[in-house]
Design a protein around this motif. Structure first.
Motif, mmCIF file in Angstrom:
data_model
loop_
_atom_site.group_PDB
_atom_site.id
_atom_site.type_symbol
_atom_site.label_atom_id
_atom_site.label_comp_id
_atom_site.label_asym_id
_atom_site.label_seq_id
_atom_site.Cartn_x
_atom_site.Cartn_y
_atom_site.Cartn_z
ATOM 1 N N ASP A 294 0.746 1.902 -25.870
ATOM 2 C CA ASP A 294 1.580 0.703 -25.955
ATOM 3 C C ASP A 294 3.020 1.073 -26.334
ATOM 4 O O ASP A 294 3.989 0.537 -25.761
ATOM 5 N N LEU A 295 3.160 1.982 -27.323
ATOM 6 C CA LEU A 295 4.505 2.396 -27.737
ATOM 7 C C LEU A 295 5.231 3.108 -26.596
ATOM 8 O O LEU A 295 6.437 2.885 -26.361
ATOM 9 N N LEU A 296 4.517 3.982 -25.880
ATOM 10 C CA LEU A 296 5.118 4.686 -24.759
ATOM 11 C C LEU A 296 5.546 3.707 -23.673
ATOM 12 O O LEU A 296 6.627 3.823 -23.076
ATOM 13 N N ALA A 297 4.642 2.713 -23.415
ATOM 14 C CA ALA A 297 4.968 1.718 -22.386
ATOM 15 C C ALA A 297 6.215 0.933 -22.775
ATOM 16 O O ALA A 297 7.086 0.649 -21.926
ATOM 17 N N ALA A 298 6.336 0.566 -24.070
ATOM 18 C CA ALA A 298 7.518 -0.177 -24.531
ATOM 19 C C ALA A 298 8.775 0.670 -24.356
ATOM 20 O O ALA A 298 9.830 0.176 -23.911
ATOM 21 N N SER A 299 8.679 1.942 -24.707
ATOM 22 C CA SER A 299 9.823 2.833 -24.560
ATOM 23 C C SER A 299 10.221 2.969 -23.102
ATOM 24 O O SER A 299 11.410 2.942 -22.745
ATOM 25 N N LEU A 300 9.173 3.118 -22.244
ATOM 26 C CA LEU A 300 9.459 3.256 -20.817
ATOM 27 C C LEU A 300 10.061 1.973 -20.248
ATOM 28 O O LEU A 300 10.915 2.021 -19.340
ATOM 29 N N ARG A 301 9.654 0.830 -20.757
ATOM 30 C CA ARG A 301 10.245 -0.429 -20.292
ATOM 31 C C ARG A 301 11.725 -0.501 -20.646
ATOM 32 O O ARG A 301 12.561 -0.980 -19.851
ATOM 33 N N LYS A 302 12.051 -0.056 -21.874
ATOM 34 C CA LYS A 302 13.464 -0.042 -22.274
ATOM 35 C C LYS A 302 14.266 0.893 -21.376
ATOM 36 O O LYS A 302 15.388 0.571 -20.929
ATOM 37 N N GLU A 303 13.712 2.085 -21.127
ATOM 38 C CA GLU A 303 14.403 3.031 -20.249
ATOM 39 C C GLU A 303 14.570 2.452 -18.854
ATOM 40 O O GLU A 303 15.616 2.630 -18.200
ATOM 41 N N ARG A 304 13.554 1.751 -18.391
ATOM 42 C CA ARG A 304 13.637 1.156 -17.057
ATOM 43 C C ARG A 304 14.721 0.092 -17.023
ATOM 44 O O ARG A 304 15.477 -0.040 -16.038
ATOM 45 N N ALA A 305 14.790 -0.740 -18.105
ATOM 46 C CA ALA A 305 15.814 -1.783 -18.141
ATOM 47 C C ALA A 305 17.218 -1.169 -18.097
ATOM 48 O O ALA A 305 18.115 -1.648 -17.384
ATOM 49 N N ALA A 306 17.396 -0.078 -18.869
ATOM 50 C CA ALA A 306 18.703 0.605 -18.862
ATOM 51 C C ALA A 306 19.001 1.181 -17.491
ATOM 52 O O ALA A 306 20.138 1.105 -16.973
ATOM 53 N N ALA A 307 17.956 1.774 -16.883
ATOM 54 C CA ALA A 307 18.136 2.344 -15.549
ATOM 55 C C ALA A 307 18.453 1.254 -14.543
ATOM 56 O O ALA A 307 19.266 1.445 -13.615
ATOM 57 N N GLN A 308 17.808 0.084 -14.709
ATOM 58 C CA GLN A 308 18.079 -1.028 -13.810
ATOM 59 C C GLN A 308 19.522 -1.491 -13.936
ATOM 60 O O GLN A 308 20.198 -1.764 -12.929
ATOM 61 N N ARG A 309 20.018 -1.564 -15.176
ATOM 62 C CA ARG A 309 21.403 -1.975 -15.379
ATOM 63 C C ARG A 309 22.370 -0.960 -14.755
ATOM 64 O O ARG A 309 23.370 -1.318 -14.113
ATOM 65 N N ALA A 310 22.067 0.305 -14.960
ATOM 66 C CA ALA A 310 22.925 1.352 -14.374
ATOM 67 C C ALA A 310 22.894 1.274 -12.859
ATOM 68 O O ALA A 310 23.928 1.443 -12.179
ATOM 69 N N SER A 311 21.716 1.000 -12.316
ATOM 70 C CA SER A 311 21.586 0.898 -10.862
ATOM 71 C C SER A 311 22.371 -0.288 -10.341
ATOM 72 O O SER A 311 23.043 -0.206 -9.298
#
Length: 329
Positions: A294-311
């Motif tokens: 769950d913690l890894l998934a939350a971290s990955l979601r945050k990274e994805r959101a940042a990546a989405q913003r950068a994209s």
């Protein structure tokens, strides 16, 4: 009547001790309802077999080959003894001990299969009975009949005492007289109704007290009737006492069976408790793994959101650059 009684006895003694009383009483009632009161009385007088006697009867019915082999060995031992063949006797003696030990195990196993626990002491009685039958033809016939009421033993020197051992002794062709009815030394026949004095066996008391009157004979008949009634009452009390003893023995065997089941249940519970403990530990480990996931998934979601913003920002910049390019002359 004897053949019918013997057939009924063989049917009843094939039942377990727990089923015997009710079945016996039902057969006695049926005979009485059919108008055969003497047969009903004889059926009602059939005694409940001891657990050990039942075990011998059950072996005869369900594992006859083992019993027959043992009794056949007894015949060969008697023949070797008559021939004074010591070598054969030694070899047959070893076979006897092995087979007797095996028949005791079979009795206990068969009891478990048929739902009647055969205790260690009852199995020992089975051994003693079959050992006695090996050395005595009448005892062997009693065993083969399958209607033993009690077990017996023998020294190998004297005939086996079969009084009261078989449900219907007449079915064997010869009834063993009870020891209590064997006249004592010195010719005392007062307690033997088959040999009580009468006008043909003893001198008339005419010389001492005058002629025997009808009143004297009537008094003697009444006295004999009372004696017979007491004997019947005593036999009935003995049967009831024996049945009560057998019920207690059966209850003791059932208690031993329940104790064994309790021990088995405790062992099973211990194994299940250990398995449950291991499962709980595994659940805890899995819970920790789920938490980490769950913690890894939350971290990955945050990274994805940042990546989405950068994209998205990169996409907008690319659009502006293309538009500037297109406006150039």
């Amino acid at each position: 009547m004897m053949e019918s009684l013997a057939a009924i006895a063989r049917e009843l003694y094939a039942l377990t001790p727990g089923e015997f009383i009710a079945a016996r009483n039902a057969r006695a009632k049926a005979a009485g309802d059919d108008g055969d009161r003497p047969l009903a009385a004889r059926i009602r007088g059939l005694a409940k077999p001891s657990v050990a006697a039942w075990a011998v009867n059950a072996l005869v019915r369900h594992r006859f080959e083992e019993v027959d082999a043992l009794l056949d060995l007894g015949e060969r031992m008697r023949a070797a003894q008559d021939a004074l063949d010591r070598d054969a006797l030694r070899e047959l003696g070893r076979d006897r001990q092995r087979m007797l030990a095996g028949i005791a195990r079979s009795a206990r196993e068969l009891g478990d299969e048929l739902g009647t626990a055969v205790s260690e002491s009852a199995a020992t009685e089975v051994q003693q009975t079959l050992q006695a039958a090996m050395g005595d033809e009448a005892a062997a016939a009693a065993v083969r009949d399958g209607t033993l009421v009690r077990t017996f033993s023998g020294s190998g020197l004297d005939p086996v005492d079969l009084a009261g051992a078989v449900a219907v002794p007449e079915s064997l062709g010869a009834e063993a007289p009870p020891r209590s009815r064997i006249p004592a030394a010195g010719g005392d026949v007062a307690h033997d109704p088959a040999r009580r004095p009468d006008s043909a066996q003893s001198p008339s008391p005419r010389g001492a007290t005058g002629p025997v009157t009808k009143a004297t004979r009537a008094g003697g008949d009444e006295l004999e009737a009372r004696r017979e009634a007491r004997r019947e009452a005593k036999l009935q009390a003995k049967r009831e006492a024996e049945e009560a003893r057998q019920d207690a023995e059966a209850a003791e065997a059932e208690l031993a069976t329940l104790d064994l089941r309790i021990r088995d249940t405790k062992d099973e519970r211990r194994d299940l408790a250990e398995e449950l403990r291991e499962l709980k530990q595994r659940v805890e480990r899995l819970h920790d793994a789920v938490t980490e996931a769950d913690l890894l998934a939350a971290s990955l979601r945050k990274e994805r959101a940042a990546a989405q913003r950068a994209s998205d920002a990169a996409g907008r910049a690319a659009t502006r650059a293309r538009q500037r390019y297109e406006k150039m002359p």
